[in-house]
Write a protein that holds these residues in place. Structure first.
Motif, PDB file in Angstrom:
ATOM      1  N   GLY A  74       0.802  -1.211   0.000  1.00 12.78           N
ATOM      2  CA  GLY A  74       0.000   0.000   0.000  1.00 12.78           C
ATOM      3  C   GLY A  74       0.837   1.264   0.000  1.00 12.78           C
ATOM      4  N   VAL A  75       0.243   2.341  -0.498  1.00 11.41           N
ATOM      5  CA  VAL A  75       0.939   3.626  -0.552  1.00 11.41           C
ATOM      6  C   VAL A  75       1.336   4.088   0.845  1.00 11.41           C
ATOM      7  CG1 VAL A  75       0.655   6.069  -1.144  1.00 11.41           C
ATOM      8  CG2 VAL A  75      -0.162   4.311  -2.708  1.00 11.41           C
ATOM      9  N   ASP A  76       0.526   3.768   1.851  1.00  9.90           N
ATOM     10  CA  ASP A  76       0.823   4.199   3.215  1.00  9.90           C
ATOM     11  C   ASP A  76       2.190   3.696   3.680  1.00  9.90           C
ATOM     12  OD1 ASP A  76      -1.514   5.548   3.388  1.00  9.90           O
ATOM     13  OD2 ASP A  76      -2.559   4.088   4.645  1.00  9.90           O
ATOM     14  N   SER A  77       2.597   2.537   3.179  1.00  7.84           N
ATOM     15  CA  SER A  77       3.887   1.991   3.616  1.00  7.84           C
ATOM     16  C   SER A  77       5.033   2.884   3.171  1.00  7.84           C
ATOM     17  CB  SER A  77       4.080   0.576   3.059  1.00  7.84           C
ATOM     18  OG  SER A  77       4.158   0.603   1.642  1.00  7.84           O
ATOM     19  N   TYR A  78       4.900   3.496   1.987  1.00  8.96           N
ATOM     20  CA  TYR A  78       5.951   4.390   1.513  1.00  8.96           C
ATOM     21  C   TYR A  78       5.986   5.665   2.351  1.00  8.96           C
ATOM     22  CZ  TYR A  78       6.003   1.297  -2.520  1.00  8.96           C
ATOM     23  OH  TYR A  78       6.097   0.196  -3.324  1.00  8.96           O
ATOM     24  N   LYS A  79       4.828   6.125   2.777  1.00  9.86           N
ATOM     25  CA  LYS A  79       4.782   7.305   3.634  1.00  9.86           C
ATOM     26  C   LYS A  79       5.443   7.002   4.964  1.00  9.86           C
ATOM     27  CE  LYS A  79       1.665  10.819   5.483  1.00  9.86           C
ATOM     28  NZ  LYS A  79       0.266  11.316   5.560  1.00  9.86           N
ATOM     29  N   ARG A  80       5.171   5.808   5.509  1.00 12.34           N
ATOM     30  CA  ARG A  80       5.809   5.430   6.775  1.00 12.34           C
ATOM     31  C   ARG A  80       7.325   5.352   6.633  1.00 12.34           C
ATOM     32  NH1 ARG A  80       1.358   1.850   7.022  1.00 12.34           N
ATOM     33  NH2 ARG A  80       2.669   0.149   6.258  1.00 12.34           N
ATOM     34  N   ASP A  81       7.789   4.970   5.458  1.00 16.42           N
ATOM     35  CA  ASP A  81       9.231   4.869   5.215  1.00 16.42           C
ATOM     36  C   ASP A  81       9.859   6.218   4.870  1.00 16.42           C
ATOM     37  OD1 ASP A  81       9.179   2.183   5.706  1.00 16.42           O
ATOM     38  OD2 ASP A  81       9.064   1.590   3.597  1.00 16.42           O
ATOM     39  N   ILE A  83       9.312   8.092   2.176  1.00 18.37           N
ATOM     40  CA  ILE A  83       9.550   8.340   0.752  1.00 18.37           C
ATOM     41  C   ILE A  83       8.796   9.595   0.329  1.00 18.37           C
ATOM     42  CG2 ILE A  83       9.282   7.435  -1.577  1.00 18.37           C
ATOM     43  CD1 ILE A  83      11.328   5.928   0.079  1.00 18.37           C
ATOM     44  N   LEU A  84       9.490  10.536  -0.292  1.00 18.55           N
ATOM     45  CA  LEU A  84       8.849  11.776  -0.717  1.00 18.55           C
ATOM     46  C   LEU A  84       7.787  11.493  -1.777  1.00 18.55           C
ATOM     47  CD1 LEU A  84      11.175  13.091   0.840  1.00 18.55           C
ATOM     48  CD2 LEU A  84      11.399  14.737  -1.033  1.00 18.55           C
ATOM     49  N   PRO A  85       6.627  12.156  -1.701  1.00 16.22           N
ATOM     50  CA  PRO A  85       5.572  11.948  -2.707  1.00 16.22           C
ATOM     51  C   PRO A  85       6.069  12.174  -4.128  1.00 16.22           C
ATOM     52  CG  PRO A  85       4.711  13.206  -0.855  1.00 16.22           C
ATOM     53  CD  PRO A  85       6.197  13.085  -0.644  1.00 16.22           C
ATOM     54  N   ALA A  86       6.876  13.224  -4.335  1.00 12.99           N
ATOM     55  CA  ALA A  86       7.373  13.520  -5.676  1.00 12.99           C
ATOM     56  C   ALA A  86       8.226  12.371  -6.208  1.00 12.99           C
ATOM     57  CB  ALA A  86       8.181  14.817  -5.667  1.00 12.99           C
ATOM     58  N   ALA A  87       8.996  11.729  -5.309  1.00 14.12           N
ATOM     59  CA  ALA A  87       9.845  10.619  -5.729  1.00 14.12           C
ATOM     60  C   ALA A  87       9.005   9.400  -6.111  1.00 14.12           C
ATOM     61  CB  ALA A  87      10.815  10.257  -4.608  1.00 14.12           C
ATOM     62  N   LEU A  88       7.988   9.101  -5.307  1.00  9.50           N
ATOM     63  CA  LEU A  88       7.131   7.955  -5.598  1.00  9.50           C
ATOM     64  C   LEU A  88       6.347   8.180  -6.882  1.00  9.50           C
ATOM     65  CD1 LEU A  88       6.096   5.217  -4.699  1.00  9.50           C
ATOM     66  CD2 LEU A  88       4.346   6.390  -3.329  1.00  9.50           C
ATOM     67  N   LEU A  89       5.870   9.397  -7.094  1.00  8.82           N
ATOM     68  CA  LEU A  89       5.151   9.728  -8.323  1.00  8.82           C
ATOM     69  C   LEU A  89       6.065   9.603  -9.538  1.00  8.82           C
ATOM     70  CD1 LEU A  89       2.589  10.778  -9.692  1.00  8.82           C
ATOM     71  CD2 LEU A  89       3.375  13.104  -9.212  1.00  8.82           C
ATOM     72  N   ASN A  90       7.289  10.126  -9.406  1.00  5.78           N
ATOM     73  CA  ASN A  90       8.276  10.055 -10.488  1.00  5.78           C
ATOM     74  C   ASN A  90       8.591   8.594 -10.832  1.00  5.78           C
ATOM     75  OD1 ASN A  90      11.362  11.972 -11.021  1.00  5.78           O
ATOM     76  ND2 ASN A  90      10.346  10.506 -12.314  1.00  5.78           N
ATOM     77  N   PHE A  91       8.814   7.803  -9.794  1.00  3.42           N
ATOM     78  CA  PHE A  91       9.120   6.380  -9.975  1.00  3.42           C
ATOM     79  C   PHE A  91       7.960   5.650 -10.650  1.00  3.42           C
ATOM     80  CE2 PHE A  91       8.610   2.124  -8.024  1.00  3.42           C
ATOM     81  CZ  PHE A  91       9.735   1.498  -8.536  1.00  3.42           C
ATOM     82  N   SER A  92       6.743   5.906 -10.176  1.00  2.00           N
ATOM     83  CA  SER A  92       5.569   5.205 -10.708  1.00  2.00           C
ATOM     84  C   SER A  92       5.293   5.601 -12.151  1.00  2.00           C
ATOM     85  CB  SER A  92       4.348   5.518  -9.841  1.00  2.00           C
ATOM     86  OG  SER A  92       4.562   5.125  -8.498  1.00  2.00           O
ATOM     87  N   ALA A  93       5.456   6.887 -12.448  1.00  2.00           N
ATOM     88  CA  ALA A  93       5.163   7.363 -13.798  1.00  2.00           C
ATOM     89  C   ALA A  93       6.065   6.708 -14.833  1.00  2.00           C
ATOM     90  CB  ALA A  93       5.318   8.878 -13.863  1.00  2.00           C
ATOM     91  N   LEU A  94       7.265   6.318 -14.436  1.00  2.00           N
ATOM     92  CA  LEU A  94       8.224   5.751 -15.388  1.00  2.00           C
ATOM     93  C   LEU A  94       8.143   4.232 -15.493  1.00  2.00           C
ATOM     94  CD1 LEU A  94      11.347   7.986 -14.673  1.00  2.00           C
ATOM     95  CD2 LEU A  94       9.720   8.147 -16.552  1.00  2.00           C
ATOM     96  N   LEU A  95       7.161   3.644 -14.838  1.00  2.00           N
ATOM     97  CA  LEU A  95       6.964   2.201 -14.975  1.00  2.00           C
ATOM     98  C   LEU A  95       6.239   1.942 -16.300  1.00  2.00           C
ATOM     99  CD1 LEU A  95       5.916   1.256 -11.328  1.00  2.00           C
ATOM    100  CD2 LEU A  95       8.118   0.832 -12.462  1.00  2.00           C
TER     101      LEU A  95
END
Length: 373
Positions: A74-81, A83-95
């Motif tokens: 879940g996305v919440d796990s990245y928030k707990r870790d 991870i910056l939202p911009a980084a997760l968005l950037n990573f996901s967009a390039l999949l």
């Protein structure tokens, strides 16, 4: 329509999308086989179909469906870790998608993604590489630190600074208990905390304060000048430990082996010298810098003139400039770290000289205890 009176998924999907005026449908490759059926339904109703695009399935390095072990979480796990939202968005967009006009190794803001976006996707399955998320996280942290706008500061506080400050305070509490002789288990945690001196930042005087602006500013400044591979709050807290606490004599003794040349192989202006001589030399030179003008530019001018006069050489080979290496050891007990002028500016003149004097004392003690041979 099904026998129970409900529409089939395909029929409902087409009608629903049309009524919502959907213009683009982007979905997983497993729906590619249904696209012809959907287009036929649009044609049957005399409706213009949307544009369809299909993205490959996300798989692990073994081309298996993702599991919770490899980022299917879940996305919440990245928030707990953190991870910056911009980084997760950037990573996901390039999949499964690559921008055609990006010259920054794929590092993009949301505006960049919107500007460059297109429907040309990678064919086939998409391997999810967790290391790339760490790369984007690090890059977006660096972008936020290099542009300390109110928005970026707020993001850093929420995802990095809050957690780092909490870890720093917890570590200081452990250090205080150790000083009070409450920790007696000789654990690895105790040994690590024992290698911390007194804190140099006023972060611990009022833990109940509701205004941590100054604390955030100091932690942010420490993170900003720290050159490291940190991507999580614990790794940041580890990286800046000697920007928060003083390195004690025991730690300098432990790390002195990083200064490998023996005394006969260290030189100041081509004169054989010792580590203690080098520390004394820098102390004399930096004492002449006006404390009121103690800033990055002034310090760098002084170092440009002094650091290059210190050299060392291995058993074989010519002498090489080593002034910064000795300074970094004297100030941090490390052989890598922040740019020295920025580090000295952060520490201030008083703390800089205090650390170099301690390093000189440690070097003299080690020289006196070395066997004569």
């Amino acid at each position: 329509m099904k026998s129970d009176g409900f529409p089939t998924y395909h029929f409902a999907n087409v009608v629903d999308d049309h009524l919502m005026e959907i213009t683009h449908v982007i979905r997983g490759a497993e729906w590619l086989i249904s696209t012809a059926k959907h287009v036929s339904l649009y044609d049957a109703f005399g409706w213009e179909p949307p544009k369809f695009a299909h993205v490959g399935l996300l798989v692990d390095s073994n081309r298996q469906k993702l599991s919770k072990r490899n980022m299917d979480i879940g996305v919440d796990s990245y928030k707990r870790d953190g991870i910056l939202p911009a980084a997760l968005l950037n990573f996901s967009a390039l999949l499964g998608w690559n921008p055609t006009n990006s010259s920054s190794k794929g590092v993009m803001s949301l505006d960049d993604m919107v500007k460059n976006f297109g429907l040309k996707f990678t064919k086939g399955d998409i391997i999810v590489n967790a290391e790339k998320l760490g790369f984007f996280h690090k890059k977006h942290i660096q972008l936020a630190l290099s542009n300390p706008s109110p928005e970026n500061n707020l993001t850093l506080d929420q995802y990095i600074t809050d957690s780092v400050l909490q870890l720093v305070r917890e570590t200081e509490a452990k250090r205080q208990r150790l000083l009070a002789d409450d920790l007696r288990d000789n654990s690895a945690d105790e040994n690590l905390v024992s290698l911390l001196g007194e804190p140099i930042l006023p972060l611990f005087q009022d833990d109940n304060s509701t205004d941590d602006t100054r604390a955030y500013d100091q932690i942010r400044a420490a993170i900003r000048i720290s050159r490291n591979e940190a991507v999580t709050a614990p790794s940041f807290a580890e990286a800046i430990r000697y920007l928060v606490w003083q390195p004690p004599a025991a730690y300098l003794e432990k790390t002195s082996r990083s200064l490998s040349p023996p005394p006969s192989r260290i030189f100041i202006d081509e004169v054989p010298s010792s580590t203690a001589d080098v520390m004394g030399y820098f102390i004399d030179q930096l004492e002449q810098v006006d404390g009121k003008g103690w800033d990055v530019d002034t310090i760098q001018v002084s170092l440009d003139e002094t650091a290059k006069r210190v050299a060392s050489c291995e058993v074989e080979g010519p002498p090489i400039t080593a002034g910064y290496k000795f300074l970094r050891w004297g100030l941090l007990g490390l052989n890598h770290g922040p740019q020295i002028s920025h580090l000295m500016d952060y520490l201030g003149k008083t703390e800089t000289l205090r650390r170099l004097r301690l390093a000189k004392t440690v070097a003299e003690s080690l020289a006196d205890s070395s066997p004569v041979g």
